[in-house]
Design a protein around this motif. Structure first.
Motif, short mmCIF file in Angstrom:
data_model
loop_
_atom_site.label_atom_id
_atom_site.label_comp_id
_atom_site.label_asym_id
_atom_site.label_seq_id
_atom_site.Cartn_x
_atom_site.Cartn_y
_atom_site.Cartn_z
N TYR A 1 45.46 48.60 40.91
CA TYR A 1 46.12 48.21 39.63
C TYR A 1 47.35 47.31 41.14
CZ TYR A 1 51.48 47.41 38.59
OH TYR A 1 52.27 46.47 38.46
N ASP A 2 47.20 47.99 42.53
CA ASP A 2 47.95 47.47 43.35
C ASP A 2 47.28 45.84 43.93
OD1 ASP A 2 49.55 49.86 44.06
OD2 ASP A 2 48.18 50.34 45.53
N LEU A 3 46.27 45.91 43.75
CA LEU A 3 45.83 44.80 43.94
C LEU A 3 46.00 43.27 42.85
CD1 LEU A 3 41.52 45.09 44.32
CD2 LEU A 3 43.64 44.90 45.93
N LEU A 4 46.31 44.09 41.65
CA LEU A 4 46.94 42.94 40.54
C LEU A 4 48.21 42.77 41.26
CD1 LEU A 4 47.26 41.43 37.91
CD2 LEU A 4 47.91 43.98 36.88
N ALA A 5 49.48 43.81 42.03
CA ALA A 5 50.33 43.57 41.89
C ALA A 5 50.67 42.74 43.16
CB ALA A 5 51.15 45.15 42.17
N ARG A 6 49.88 42.66 44.39
CA ARG A 6 49.79 42.27 45.07
C ARG A 6 49.92 40.82 44.62
NH1 ARG A 6 45.67 43.38 50.24
NH2 ARG A 6 44.07 42.49 48.39
N THR A 7 48.92 40.26 43.60
CA THR A 7 48.07 38.90 43.32
C THR A 7 49.16 38.57 42.76
OG1 THR A 7 45.64 39.70 43.77
CG2 THR A 7 45.99 37.35 42.43
N VAL B 1 47.79 32.87 30.62
CA VAL B 1 48.77 34.39 31.36
C VAL B 1 49.15 34.02 33.14
CG1 VAL B 1 49.39 37.04 31.40
CG2 VAL B 1 48.37 36.46 29.23
N THR B 2 49.74 33.69 33.70
CA THR B 2 49.72 33.47 34.29
C THR B 2 50.17 35.54 35.25
OG1 THR B 2 52.28 34.09 34.91
CG2 THR B 2 51.74 32.11 34.80
N TYR B 3 49.59 35.24 36.61
CA TYR B 3 49.58 36.80 37.21
C TYR B 3 51.24 37.42 37.57
CZ TYR B 3 45.78 35.98 39.38
OH TYR B 3 43.90 36.10 39.30
N ALA B 4 51.95 37.13 37.06
CA ALA B 4 53.00 37.71 37.31
C ALA B 4 53.52 37.96 35.52
CB ALA B 4 54.42 36.57 37.39
N GLU B 5 52.94 37.39 34.68
CA GLU B 5 53.23 37.35 33.78
C GLU B 5 52.38 39.13 32.82
OE1 GLU B 5 54.44 33.59 31.44
OE2 GLU B 5 52.57 34.13 31.34
#
Length: 321
Positions: A27-33, A50-54
């Motif tokens: 999950y940290d990899l997603l949050a960092r991206t 869908v964007t990374y923030a979304e």
């Protein structure tokens, strides 16, 4: 050259032999991206972009849904979805919760699904409503927290998007221990359960699985060794070798074979064939012939199912004698 790691000699100049791995979860990899590239496209699923923030926002909300439904760190959650946005969100939400994702092939039929749910000790299920009938037929619909993409229609079920819309966006606070929850390493090694050999240049060859290894009279026997010999017989179409309980040897070797069409073959012929090509302790003591093998949806022979069938048959014979 390091004699224990001969592959180092083949690394291109400048490539380090060791790297430091950060103690972070997926999950940290997603949050960092999402922090670094918030407006970059993360998922294209049909008409959905869908964007990374979304994506992170949806993941956090669904993790909150799972938490509100009583799922906690270490719980096993079965996901029976194809490649789609809902699968990606479920995957990362389970990581956010520090749960254990149980991958379920959407093509699995009742027996395969029952085995996987029982073996994994799953407590929740995320999938399409069409899978509800399979769950009911194997008696698992009442044992699981059910979340269906199409929405809830009965008591005890939950709708994927309905729950996401209703929950607070605040994700659950879950404490993560890097050594216990992330690193599946012992002394720097990842233990997969595979058994392999290594040649002088450092190439590895998988020879079997540790849990499939047969121990007969103290000897270690890899099923694949015996199967490779059996497959050389011209009358054999499919073969599966495994160990069955033996009161004297601990385990003994058994082979189940599907013969080729119109090619007769006997148990003695197979045993003699193996005896001429294998050490005595590796030779099957019994051979069973079948018309077909139990298999997964992708065609892999279900070795464990065969073992369970044979052991159950042995116990049944023992009770009648």
């Amino acid at each position: 050259m390091d004699v224990n790691r001969p592959w180092y000699a083949f690394y291109p100049k400048g490539v380090p032999v060791n790297i430091e791995l950060p103690h972070i979860c997926l999950y940290d990899l997603l949050a960092r991206t999402a922090r670094e590239y918030p407006e970059q496209l993360a998922v294209i699923d049909g008409e959905k972009n869908v964007t990374y923030a979304e994506l992170q926002r949806i993941v956090d909300r669904f993790a909150a849904v799972l938490y509100r439904l009583g799922l906690r760190k270490g719980d096993r959650i079965a996901v029976m979805l194809p490649n789609c946005l809902e699968y990606i969100v479920s995957y990362y939400a389970i990581q956010r919760l520090v749960g254990i994702l149980v991958q379920v092939n959407p093509m699995y039929q009742q027996s395969e699904l029952a085995y996987l749910l029982e073996d994994s000790e799953a407590t929740a299920f995320i999938g399409h409503r069409e899978q509800k009938q399979k769950l009911a037929l194997i008696g698992w619909d009442a044992k699981l927290t059910l979340i269906f993409v199409e929405g809830a229609s009965h008591e005890g079920e939950y709708g994927y998007y309905e729950e996401i819309a209703a929950v607070s966006s605040k994700p659950p606070s879950v404490e993560i221990d890097p050594r216990e929850d992330i690193a599946v390493l012992r002394d720097g090694w990842l233990y997969t359960g595979d058994i392999a050999t290594m040649d002088e240049e450092g190439y590895f060859y998988i020879v079997g699985r540790k849990k499939e290894m047969i121990i007969a009279s103290g000897y270690n026997i890899f099923p694949i060794e015996v199967e490779e010999v059996i497959y050389q017989h011209p009358a054999v179409a499919e073969a599966c070798v495994f160990g069955i309980p033996d009161p004297y040897r601990g385990e003994t070797v058994m082979a189940v074979i599907v013969p080729k069409n119109e090619m007769p073959v006997t148990e003695k012929e197979i045993i003699d064939w193996c005896s001429a090509r294998l050490a005595k302790y590796k030779v099957p003591r019994s051979v069973e012939f079948r018309d077909r093998m139990p298999k997964t949806a992708v065609g892999k022979i279900l070795r464990r199912s065969l073992v369970e069938e044979v052991v159950a048959k042995q116990k049944s014979v023992g009770r009648t004698e």
